[in-house]
Design an enzyme around this catalytic site. Structure first.
Site, PDB file in Angstrom:
ATOM      1  N   ARG A 263       3.039  -5.114  -6.736  1.00  0.00           N
ATOM      2  CA  ARG A 263       2.561  -3.857  -6.157  1.00  0.00           C
ATOM      3  C   ARG A 263       1.043  -3.730  -6.314  1.00  0.00           C
ATOM      4  NH1 ARG A 263       0.571  -1.668  -9.920  1.00  0.00           N
ATOM      5  NH2 ARG A 263      -0.161   0.084  -8.683  1.00  0.00           N
ATOM      6  N   GLY A 264       0.509  -2.669  -5.640  1.00  0.00           N
ATOM      7  CA  GLY A 264      -0.944  -2.472  -5.642  1.00  0.00           C
ATOM      8  C   GLY A 264      -1.504  -3.158  -4.407  1.00  0.00           C
ATOM      9  N   ALA A 265      -2.305  -2.415  -3.638  1.00  0.00           N
ATOM     10  CA  ALA A 265      -2.708  -2.897  -2.311  1.00  0.00           C
ATOM     11  C   ALA A 265      -3.291  -4.318  -2.313  1.00  0.00           C
ATOM     12  CB  ALA A 265      -3.676  -1.892  -1.689  1.00  0.00           C
TER      13      ALA A 265
ATOM     14  N   ARG B  77       6.065  -3.074   3.376  1.00  0.00           N
ATOM     15  CA  ARG B  77       5.486  -1.765   3.035  1.00  0.00           C
ATOM     16  C   ARG B  77       4.410  -1.425   4.084  1.00  0.00           C
ATOM     17  NH1 ARG B  77       4.039  -0.717  -3.029  1.00  0.00           N
ATOM     18  NH2 ARG B  77       4.512   1.402  -2.367  1.00  0.00           N
TER      19      ARG B  77
ATOM     20  N   GLN C 238       3.418   4.494 -12.473  1.00  0.00           N
ATOM     21  CA  GLN C 238       2.452   3.386 -12.564  1.00  0.00           C
ATOM     22  C   GLN C 238       1.343   3.710 -13.565  1.00  0.00           C
ATOM     23  OE1 GLN C 238       3.670   4.665  -9.748  1.00  0.00           O
ATOM     24  NE2 GLN C 238       3.804   3.177  -8.095  1.00  0.00           N
TER      25      GLN C 238
ATOM     26  N   ASP D 212      -5.225   2.633  -0.770  1.00  0.00           N
ATOM     27  CA  ASP D 212      -4.335   1.684  -0.093  1.00  0.00           C
ATOM     28  C   ASP D 212      -4.767   1.448   1.343  1.00  0.00           C
ATOM     29  OD1 ASP D 212      -2.760   3.213  -2.296  1.00  0.00           O
ATOM     30  OD2 ASP D 212      -1.775   1.280  -2.034  1.00  0.00           O
TER      31      ASP D 212
ATOM     32  N   ASN E  50      -3.960   7.063  -0.583  1.00  0.00           N
ATOM     33  CA  ASN E  50      -3.766   6.527  -1.937  1.00  0.00           C
ATOM     34  C   ASN E  50      -2.473   7.126  -2.489  1.00  0.00           C
ATOM     35  OD1 ASN E  50      -4.772   4.906  -4.158  1.00  0.00           O
ATOM     36  ND2 ASN E  50      -5.110   6.814  -5.247  1.00  0.00           N
ATOM     37  N   LYS E  51      -2.104   6.703  -3.668  1.00  0.00           N
ATOM     38  CA  LYS E  51      -0.842   7.114  -4.292  1.00  0.00           C
ATOM     39  C   LYS E  51      -0.634   8.624  -4.199  1.00  0.00           C
ATOM     40  CE  LYS E  51       1.771   5.076  -5.644  1.00  0.00           C
ATOM     41  NZ  LYS E  51       2.909   4.745  -4.726  1.00  0.00           N
TER      42      LYS E  51
END
Ligand code: MRU
Length: 378
Positions: A80-82, A123, A232, A273, A283-284
């Site tokens: 995970r994480g862009a 995603r 996260q 992201d 973003n998140k």
């Protein structure tokens, strides 16, 4: 400056998490020695990744030659994480090529295109996924046209994926260097979700900026949010900062306004992201509410992301909706509500440009108006 810490002018080392060992000096240097590598890596004709959904309880790696398993790894947030999703996708294309057993270049290109389609469906929000897939597609087309052998295509695609990972690491170091002067002694920095080596490779994006300021000896504190519903911040950001020796305090997401008013927060640093050319930042989930609160409390709100997160083609951002059970339970283990209650579970939100004080990239710091500053950088 922290006590007992002298400013290092060249060739200093960040030894982080026991996993990463990055050396850099005034000139960008590649990772010189990798004690345990990046969160995703190529290993013996397979892709290998650390299972981020098991941290901090376990530090377990999975190795696979299956595109389906890699795609599921991205969907379930093992990976995970862009920026790291982009790297994983690039290795996915190299894996697809490596898995091809025939001798027909056109058939091979169709096989790779099919796997690309599966990876592209994992995603929707992090544009780094599509950026990396596009770059690998261009490379595939070039190799198919010019190389004349299945083997040369396999080698060429692996080399391209390795190059993407290496550039990403170098860019994280540049980002850290570009942004570190935004942090001063005495700052209390709020961060959200996870923007460190796990999510981004290298030293991270926002976390990379914070670590670079820390390495200079600056004296500050970090506050990390839980980042519900998948935690996260609590699981990964706290783990990374504690391993790096940076003082970090954990809060739940609904303590942010209290902390801005009462805990002396002076700066907000987070990742992205996808960033549109006009400066809208996806973003998140929870980022937008932090930006609104920061604006009310007159706290600068900084974003750090590589240029591969800037989407110059789109005018809107698709927001990923995830499974209701992520909200109904704590990490799938403990049910905390009535079964079947309707749930809204967007994984990201969009912060408008007027709430973003600046965007740190490997090319420099973009400021308002973003249309101009970001296009100058592109
Ligand atoms: O859903 P995730 O965990 O893949 O979310 C991505 C993120 O970590 C954040 O949105 C982050 O702030 C930007 S990516 C470094």
């Amino acid at each position: 400056m922290r006590k007992g810490c002298s400013k290092l002018d060249a060739g200093f080392t960040i030894a982080l998490c026991g996993l990463y060992f990055v050396e850099f000096s005034d000139e960008i240097m590649p990772i010189r020695e990798i004690k345990s590598m990046e969160p995703v890596r190529w290993n013996d004709q397979k892709v290998e990744w650390i299972l981020q959904n098991r941290i901090p309880w376990e530090e377990t790696w999975k190795k696979s030659s299956s595109i389906e398993e890699l795609a599921r790894g991205i969907e379930t947030l093992e990976i995970r994480g862009a920026p790291v999703i982009g790297i994983a996708a690039a290795y996915g294309i190299a894996l697809s090529a490596s898995n091809y057993n025939g001798n027909d270049i056109d058939e091979m290109a169709r096989h790779i295109e099919n796997d690309r389609g599966r990876l592209a469906k994992t995603r929707p929000t992090a544009v780094n996924l599509f950026w990396a897939l596009d770059r690998m597609s261009k490379k595939t087309a070039e190799l198919v046209k010019n190389s004349g052998s299945v083997d040369a295509i396999k080698k060429g695609l692996l080399a391209e994926a390795v190059a993407i990972q290496k550039e990403n690491t170098e860019d994280s170091i540049r980002m850290g260097r570009n942004g570190k002067d935004l942090i001063q002694d005495g700052d209390v920095i709020l961060t959200h979700c996870n923007t460190g080596p796990l999510a981004c490779g290298g030293i991270g994006t926002s976390t990379g900026v914070i670590l670079s300021a820390w390495e200079e000896g600056k004296d500050f504190k970090v506050i990390a949010t839980y980042t519900a519903p998948l935690y996260q911040g609590a699981r990964l950001t706290v783990w990374e900062f504690m391993k790096a020796g940076v003082p970090v305090t954990l809060i739940t997401d609904n303590m942010a306004a209290y902390a801005m008013k009462n805990a002396g927060i002076t700066k907000i640093f987070l990742g992205a992201d996808r960033i549109l050319m006009d400066g809208q930042v996806a973003n998140k989930i929870g980022t937008y509410q932090l930006a609104v609160l920061a604006n009310h409390h007159k706290i600068p709100f900084y974003v750090a992301a590589p240029m591969s997160t800037v989407d110059s083609k789109s005018s809107s951002i698709p927001i990923e909706m995830r499974k209701p059970d992520e909200v109904r339970t704590v990490l799938g283990k403990l049910q905390i509500t009535v079964p079947d209650v309707p749930v809204l579970n967007p994984a990201f939100d969009i912060t408008p440009p007027d709430l973003v004080s600046a965007i740190v990239t490997e090319k420099g710091i973009a400021r308002h108006p973003y249309k101009k500053s970001l296009s100058d950088m592109l």
